[in-house]
Design a protein around this motif. Sequence first.
Motif, mmCIF file in Angstrom:
data_model
loop_
_atom_site.group_PDB
_atom_site.id
_atom_site.type_symbol
_atom_site.label_atom_id
_atom_site.label_comp_id
_atom_site.label_asym_id
_atom_site.label_seq_id
_atom_site.Cartn_x
_atom_site.Cartn_y
_atom_site.Cartn_z
ATOM 1 N N THR A 145 0.854 -1.184 0.000
ATOM 2 C CA THR A 145 0.000 0.000 0.000
ATOM 3 C C THR A 145 0.889 1.233 0.000
ATOM 4 O OG1 THR A 145 -0.150 0.350 2.406
ATOM 5 C CG2 THR A 145 -1.710 -1.234 1.416
ATOM 6 N N TRP A 158 0.442 4.039 1.701
ATOM 7 C CA TRP A 158 0.651 4.572 3.046
ATOM 8 C C TRP A 158 1.805 3.851 3.734
ATOM 9 C CZ3 TRP A 158 0.868 2.624 7.944
ATOM 10 C CH2 TRP A 158 0.908 3.566 8.980
ATOM 11 N N GLU A 159 1.829 2.528 3.643
ATOM 12 C CA GLU A 159 2.901 1.766 4.272
ATOM 13 C C GLU A 159 4.250 2.118 3.673
ATOM 14 O OE1 GLU A 159 0.711 -2.313 5.819
ATOM 15 O OE2 GLU A 159 1.843 -2.366 3.952
ATOM 16 N N ARG A 183 -8.598 7.691 -1.609
ATOM 17 C CA ARG A 183 -8.056 7.542 -0.260
ATOM 18 C C ARG A 183 -8.364 6.174 0.349
ATOM 19 N NH1 ARG A 183 -10.444 13.404 1.391
ATOM 20 N NH2 ARG A 183 -8.982 14.673 0.158
ATOM 21 N N LYS A 223 -4.472 2.977 2.331
ATOM 22 C CA LYS A 223 -4.055 2.331 3.579
ATOM 23 C C LYS A 223 -4.966 1.150 3.869
ATOM 24 C CE LYS A 223 -3.095 3.424 8.461
ATOM 25 N NZ LYS A 223 -3.158 4.477 9.511
ATOM 26 N N ARG A 224 -4.385 0.046 4.279
ATOM 27 C CA ARG A 224 -5.164 -1.149 4.570
ATOM 28 C C ARG A 224 -5.872 -1.050 5.918
ATOM 29 N NH1 ARG A 224 -3.396 -5.719 3.921
ATOM 30 N NH2 ARG A 224 -1.419 -5.394 2.863
ATOM 31 N N TYR A 249 -6.236 -2.888 9.357
ATOM 32 C CA TYR A 249 -5.323 -3.796 10.050
ATOM 33 C C TYR A 249 -6.064 -4.755 10.979
ATOM 34 C CZ TYR A 249 -1.444 -1.162 8.227
ATOM 35 O OH TYR A 249 -0.548 -0.578 7.371
#
Length: 452
Positions: A133, A135-136, A436, A440-441, A443
Amino acid sequence: MQNPSRRNFIRSATALAGSAFAPNLLLGQEKKLNELHVAAIGCGGKGWSDISEIAPGNRVSFLCDVDKNQARKAITRFPEAPYFSDYREMFAEVADQIDVVTVSTPDHMHFPIACEAIKHGKPVMVQKPMCNTLWETRALAKFAKEKGVLTVMGNQGATMQGTRLLREWIEAGLIGEVKEVYYWTNRPIWPQGTGLTFPGSPVPDTINWEVWQGSCATERPYTPEIHPFKWRGFWDYGCGALGDIGCHSMNSAFWALDLKGDFVVEASKVSEFDETMAPKRATIVYDFPTKGERGPVKIIWQDGVADPNTDKEFVRPPGLPKDLKLNSEFGQVFVGTEGTIFFNDAYCNTAPILFPAELKKKARTIKKVYARVKGGPTQELCRAIRGEGPKPVSNFEDHAGPLTEMVLAGNLAVRVGKKIDWDMERMEARGLPEVRAFLKREYRTGWEPDLT
C-alpha cells in the motif's frame, strides 16, 4: 486463537531470551573479519535466492519462515542456523546477534517485518515492492530515515550494469530527447480476475497460518490456492502484475530520467476484476511533466501480454525493426528523438540494443560515470554496513519508496477507473477523494502499526 498484541507478545517472548536454544549455537563461534550475521525472513522461492546472494562473505545465522517446508533447503544448507516460524519471536530472542535482515515474504508482510527490524536498529533488505500500500511505503521510508537505518529494496535491476549504461547513454544524448518508454510483461502467471474461489483446507503442521495472514484484516482459511505462490493476485496480499514486475522494470526509467515527483496516470484495456482480485490484463499510461532539462515523458505499461509478437492488442513500441522478436516474458524500450534503446528483459541485465545500428559507434565514446555494483542489492547493503561503500541506490527514502509509490499508483488508476493527477508530496489524487480508501489497509486486531 486470537492473535496477541505486539507488546504483550514481545513481553512474553523476551522472557525466553535466556534459553539455550538459539543464542548458544552462535556464541561459541568465532566471527570472521567483516562477516555479518544474517537473519533471513522468508526462505523459499525468492527468499532462497536472496539467501544465496547475501551468503558469500557473511554468515546466515537465523532462518525464519511461516512454512517449514519452504525453508527445508535453507535449513539443510545452514544446519547451525536456528529456525523460527514467527519473526517476532526471532527478534525477541536473538535481535542482539543480528547484523542485517532480509525480508522475502508476501508483499503484505514487508511493512510489519521491516518495521520490527528497524525498531531494533537492523539494516534491512526488503523485496519488491517495498510494501503493497502507498501509506505503508511512505511510512516505512520515513521510519527508516528517523531511525538512521541502512535499507535497500530487492529490485536487483538497480544494481545491473545495463541500468548504469542506460543512464550514461541518455544523459549523453545518445538517442536525443527521450519521449516514451514502453514496458510489457506476461504477468500474471497466477490466477487473477473474477469468478475465482479458494476453498479452505486443513492447515499443515508445518505452516504458521496465523503469522502468514499477519496484518491483513480479512480472515481467510488456509488453502494451497493462496500459499505459497498464488497470493500475488490478491489486493490484500500482493499487487498483481505491477507489484511483481513494476519495480523491476520501471526502475530503469525512474532512475535514468529522474521521474520522482508528480504525474498523471490512467488505466485502459482493463479486464474484469473485483474487490478481492486484480485483473488479468491492463494497460497503464503515466505522463510525467518537464523537469529541469528533461522534457515530458510518457511511460506505457502493458501486462497480461501472452506473446507480444502475436498479440493483436499489444501496442508495439516504435523504432524497432518489424522482424525483431520480442521477449514474451517482459521487455523495455526507450524511444528518443534520434534513436531507440531496447532491452529484451525487465532488469537491464541483457545487452542493450541500439536502433539505428549506427549509434553503436557513438555509444562506444561515452565515458563511464556511474560505478558498477557487484553482488546485487544485498551485497551492496552489506558493503554500506561495513563502511566499504555508499548507501544502496535503491534505499527506502531516496529511491525505493518513491519508485514503489509510482508503481502502485498504477493500481489506483485501475481500481477507481479514472485518470489520476497524482500529488506526490501530499500523497493524494487531486480532486478524487475516493482514492483515499485504497491508500491504507485495514489492520487486523493486534497488528496495528506502531512506529515508535
